[in-house]
Enzyme design. Sequence first.
Site, PDB file in Angstrom:
ATOM      1  CB  SER A 410       3.585  -1.955  -5.789  1.00  0.00           C
ATOM      2  OG  SER A 410       2.952  -1.304  -6.857  1.00  0.00           O
ATOM      3  CG  HIS A 431       2.251  -5.712  -8.597  1.00  0.00           C
ATOM      4  ND1 HIS A 431       3.567  -6.023  -8.337  1.00  0.00           N
ATOM      5  CD2 HIS A 431       2.241  -4.378  -8.911  1.00  0.00           C
ATOM      6  CE1 HIS A 431       4.314  -4.943  -8.499  1.00  0.00           C
ATOM      7  NE2 HIS A 431       3.537  -3.941  -8.841  1.00  0.00           N
ATOM      8  CD  GLU A 443       5.162  -9.578  -8.391  1.00  0.00           C
ATOM      9  OE1 GLU A 443       6.153 -10.181  -7.979  1.00  0.00           O
ATOM     10  OE2 GLU A 443       4.832  -8.463  -7.962  1.00  0.00           O
ATOM     11  CG  ASN A 481       8.116  -3.804  -6.406  1.00  0.00           C
ATOM     12  OD1 ASN A 481       8.871  -3.603  -7.353  1.00  0.00           O
ATOM     13  ND2 ASN A 481       6.879  -3.348  -6.383  1.00  0.00           N
TER      14      ASN A 481
END
Length: 673
Positions: A410, A431, A443, A481
Amino acid sequence: MTTPASPIRTERHGDILVIISDNPPVNALGAAVRQGLEAAVKQGVADASIAAMVIRCEGRTFFAGADITEFGKPMQEPVLPMLVDMIEASDKPIVAAIHGTALGGGCEVALACHYRVAVPSAKLGTPEVKLGLLPGAGGTQRLPRVAGIPLALDMTAKGDPISARTAHDAGLIDRIVGEDSLAADALAFANEIKTKRPIPRASQSPLAPDPDAVAAFTKANARRFRGFEAPAANIACIVKASETGYAEGVQFERAEFMRLMMDNQSAAQRHLFFAERQAARIDDVPAETVTRPVERVGIIGAGTMGGGIAMNFLSAGLPVTIVETSAEALDRGVAIIRRNYEATAAKGRMTAEQVERAMSLLTPTLDFDSLGTADLVIEAVYENMDVKKEIFTRLDAVARPGAILASNTSYLDIDVIAACTARPQDVLGMHFFSPANVMKLLEVVRGEKTAGDVLATVMALAKKIRKVAVVAGVTYGFIGNRMLMPRQVEANALLLEGATPEQIDRVHVEFGMPMGPFQMADLAGVDIGWHRDPSRIESVRDQLAAEGRWGQKKQAGFYDYDEKRTPRPSPRVAEILDEWRLKTQTPQRVIEDEEIIERTLYTMVNEGALILEEGKAQRASDIDVVWIYGYGWPVYRGGPMFWAKTEGYDKIVAGLDRHGFPVANSLRQGTIK
């Protein structure tokens, strides 16, 4: 100059004129199609020897909707409302012969026809609400008159297609015909009805009000429609159809359509429509790049993420080998996969046979070397760089040449992971978002040495497993993130300055988020990422974790929870916050809602601009796709970068300046792309 051939042609079968559209890939109702249909229907009406007409399409589908290349451009005549009115006004019966999908304008064409036949696999729908719109060619007025108010509400305000069988049962389809004999069966049907009079016209069908159905539908879907304007407009148009004549109803529909078309919500939803398609493009990798075959997938780790990732491939029919380090963990992971599938079957979304078929494709094993037969291997263990480096070092020795090696990290640096192998060109990040078998976003993290065909292969594979994929560069947290971090930092700072978890979360929910930062923390687990040392307390979150307030799973986190996981403000959290305010000597003041927006959402936009400036995202619309599909950003706001544009970059910059944040150059200059 050669005149382009019309996509519409006609065939004569006795006294039946068959009008055929051949406009691949989906027979979109572009100007040439509309003009061809108008000319063909006029031909049939004018020819005294023609008794009836059939409208059908070549290729894989009936008219599947508008031509998206015409969006935002002046429409050429005949516009669709004119065309459908002309079709319905024909004094000779017209039959719509439907296969594939009749969506949007295609459904409105079918409604304007006097009769409709369809193959069993056909679907009909009015999905305009998903673009923040409504059927604008009489669809909201004809549909309830033909199919009834309850089904019309469902089709227009929710936008999901219905099956041919459902349509037939409601009177929207007159006959289900053979799957492989549509042309012949439609012709036979036209011969049956060619002399029937009066000709049935949807606009003339009686319709009585049904306020109970409208009230029940609105109440049942209140949560789904929260924040959206288009569903209410669709409902209002259906109600209008039951209260007035067709002509007045169409005027109301047209006014509502134009109001929605000019609104930011529709602009946002149309932006997302194109953004999702644009995200699939890789700027510097040619579209014709030959992809690598992926016929077997290996997954390392059978935990929550590994099991969820496996389900994506199993559901798509791809065999999966899943590897664990202990029999207990392996058995537990496989049991959860089966339980998830059986829960889906219990809801009617899968059959028992489909469950068994998916499970039969799964090979659980403790043998790491068995990954040598996989074309793609995805590592899905916990976030620890040393562990991941060790795994990729082993994987490099086991995986076959040409296999794609992916990490589900992540946050961590894909280039560092790739450097543990002798084949960094074959390594990238995949991801997935939790729960991985549900969330649509993927992702795809491109390392410095990731080969173009590897990237193209994974982007194409994402479509096969029904994910929306976005290319991200190597940066801590990638796109989503990384943008989440400033929001969390500012939310925590606001707590110390005088805000409460309830206020901050309320502001985010009222904005349109499914939950606020602290609700999200409690759901995910306050202990996620905690160092596990109860004596080391460096933040409010550390103290909550040290006291066992790990969130919903412990019935205590930033909120207290009852046995039904209903949150309520926590007196203990209020005490902890007061202790930390005193310890840090943070001055207390009243925090306005607008400041929460500026410090938690404006900072996200600013981080997005920095990501673009650094080349870690291909385009601003990709960032919007990430936040819509990965984090629940409200669809009707179009994603953080689109929202910033509609709010005005000057307003965003002024808010950031007010709180002393460094501002990205592209944001300050208004040059974000």
